[in-house]
Design an enzyme around this catalytic site. Structure first.
Site, PDB file in Angstrom:
ATOM      1  N   LYS A  14      -2.560   5.921  -4.242  1.00 49.97           N
ATOM      2  CA  LYS A  14      -3.703   6.849  -3.772  1.00 49.97           C
ATOM      3  C   LYS A  14      -3.492   8.259  -4.398  1.00 49.97           C
ATOM      4  O   LYS A  14      -2.207   8.335  -4.501  1.00 49.97           O
ATOM      5  CB  LYS A  14      -4.106   7.159  -2.333  1.00 49.97           C
ATOM      6  CG  LYS A  14      -3.869   5.815  -1.667  1.00 49.97           C
ATOM      7  CD  LYS A  14      -4.452   5.868   0.039  1.00 49.97           C
ATOM      8  CE  LYS A  14      -3.767   4.633   0.614  1.00 49.97           C
ATOM      9  NZ  LYS A  14      -2.208   4.452   0.900  1.00 49.97           N
ATOM     10  N   ASP A  34       0.870  -1.309   0.015  1.00 53.06           N
ATOM     11  CA  ASP A  34       0.115   0.065  -0.004  1.00 53.06           C
ATOM     12  C   ASP A  34       0.780   1.302   0.134  1.00 53.06           C
ATOM     13  O   ASP A  34       1.755   1.412   0.757  1.00 53.06           O
ATOM     14  CB  ASP A  34      -0.991   0.041   1.245  1.00 53.06           C
ATOM     15  CG  ASP A  34      -1.886   1.290   1.052  1.00 53.06           C
ATOM     16  OD1 ASP A  34      -3.022   0.750   0.797  1.00 53.06           O
ATOM     17  OD2 ASP A  34      -1.649   2.288   1.537  1.00 53.06           O
ATOM     18  N   HIS A  39      -7.468   9.679  -1.904  1.00 51.43           N
ATOM     19  CA  HIS A  39      -6.939   9.305  -0.781  1.00 51.43           C
ATOM     20  C   HIS A  39      -8.045  10.146   0.161  1.00 51.43           C
ATOM     21  O   HIS A  39      -7.846   9.497   1.445  1.00 51.43           O
ATOM     22  CB  HIS A  39      -5.567   9.837  -0.785  1.00 51.43           C
ATOM     23  CG  HIS A  39      -4.628   9.790   0.146  1.00 51.43           C
ATOM     24  ND1 HIS A  39      -3.198   9.648   0.141  1.00 51.43           N
ATOM     25  CD2 HIS A  39      -4.798   9.218   1.489  1.00 51.43           C
ATOM     26  CE1 HIS A  39      -2.643   9.176   1.266  1.00 51.43           C
ATOM     27  NE2 HIS A  39      -3.497   8.866   2.129  1.00 51.43           N
ATOM     28  N   TYR A  94       2.872   9.965  -0.148  1.00 52.76           N
ATOM     29  CA  TYR A  94       3.947   9.264   0.831  1.00 52.76           C
ATOM     30  C   TYR A  94       5.376   9.544   0.168  1.00 52.76           C
ATOM     31  O   TYR A  94       6.435   9.450   0.768  1.00 52.76           O
ATOM     32  CB  TYR A  94       3.774   7.702   0.967  1.00 52.76           C
ATOM     33  CG  TYR A  94       2.680   7.055   1.455  1.00 52.76           C
ATOM     34  CD1 TYR A  94       1.531   8.042   2.283  1.00 52.76           C
ATOM     35  CD2 TYR A  94       2.173   5.623   1.321  1.00 52.76           C
ATOM     36  CE1 TYR A  94       0.278   7.565   2.836  1.00 52.76           C
ATOM     37  CE2 TYR A  94       1.025   5.251   2.108  1.00 52.76           C
ATOM     38  CZ  TYR A  94       0.250   6.092   2.672  1.00 52.76           C
ATOM     39  OH  TYR A  94      -1.006   5.491   3.072  1.00 52.76           O
TER      40      TYR A  94
END
Ligand code: A2P
Length: 277
Positions: free
Chosen positions: A78, A48, A111, A53
């Site tokens: 996302k 994931d 997200h 990120y």
């Protein structure tokens, strides 16, 4: 544990998704290159990540280094709020694929709903288009409350997945009940309580001792038995192995009731009507 022994859950469109996955926030590219490679080698099959990120490049490197066939790995990403339009989602998806070095995603999620800009319905329409174009196998949302989901349903849009903060201290019963009626699979982020003290809960210690397991394994087993796909983040080899070994024991009815009873209000929990990116 061998790769073949990670069970899967069928999404509403028939896609098989591993029943547990590796969270990657807040790994950097360099950390993800090492930690995701190692996770894949010991049998993790769901990874994931997210645009936000900033580690998709590292995740992609790890996938190639692992030697595990792409078809055996389930990759989720996302996208951020600026892409909440049909054309924007296409662009976001292609950018994620470029960073990852892949030609399709297994799952792509909105997200955060970001209701202040009120464009998450368009974002989901964009996901449908990306799915029809063959860029993604499954689509979903993240951090959507029942009010956000209701807006999608009004437009005939039912995501395959909703990924929310979920653990025994944060049970989210209203979202879980709605997801069940609509065939939406829930994923749990922060499944171990995000380092917030859950793993030191004395109720957990007692159940863990009775099973000869660690508190983290008890919590992850609770997610599994609820049908939720937990995404524990760990960069540590021993914890990665431990967190995957939760398919060879079962909680009792009493254990589950005790864990369910731990739910409590958390004024610091991110509120997706206010927080988002
Ligand atoms: P680490 O990466 O050093 O293992 P969550 O997934 O709920 O956000 O929790 C992630 C945090 O929990 C990370 O700090 C991670 O640290 C730690 N963690 C992951 N697995 C375990 C485990 N089995 N036991 C204790 N802590 C863990």
């Amino acid at each position: 544990m061998s790769a073949a022994s990670v069970p899967t859950i069928a999404l509403s469109n028939g896609v098989a998704m591993p029943a547990i996955g590796l969270g990657t926030w807040p790994m950097t590219d360099d950390e993800a290159t090492v930690a995701v490679d190692r996770a894949l080698r010991i049998g993790w099959r769901l990874i994931d990540t997210a645009e936000n990120y900033q580690n998709e490049v590292g995740v992609g490197r790890a996938i190639r280094a692992s030697g595990v066939d792409r078809s055996e790995i389930f990759v989720t990403s996302k996208f951020n709020r600026k892409w909440h339009s049909v054309a924007g989602v296409r662009e976001a998806c292609e950018a994620s694929l470029t960073r990852l070095g892949l030609d399709y995603l297994d799952l792509l999620l909105v997200h955060w709903p970001n209701p202040d800009q009120d464009r998450y319905v368009e974002a989901v329409e964009g996901l449908v288009a990306a799915q029809e174009a063959g860029l993604v196998r499954a689509i979903g949302v993240s951090n959507f409350k029942t009010t956000h989901l209701a807006r999608l349903f009004e437009r005939g849009l039912v995501p395959q997945v909703n990924q929310i903060q979920l653990d025994p201290w944060h049970r989210r019963d209203d979202i879980a009940a709605l997801a069940r009626t609509k065939g939406i699979v829930l994923e749990s982020w922060g499944p171990l309580g995000r380092g917030g003290g859950l793993l030191a809960d004395p109720v957990l210690a007692e159940i863990a001792a009775a099973h000869g397991r660690t508190p983290a394994q008890i919590v992850l087993r609770w997610h599994v038995e609820n049908g939720w796909i937990a995404l524990p983040k760990s960069s540590d080899p021993l914890r990665q192995a431990q967190n995957l070994a939760v398919f060879d024991f079962a909680l009792s009815v009493e254990d589950r009731a005790a864990l369910d009873g731990l739910d409590r209000p958390d004024p610091d929990m991110p509120d997706s009507d206010v927080f988002g990116h």
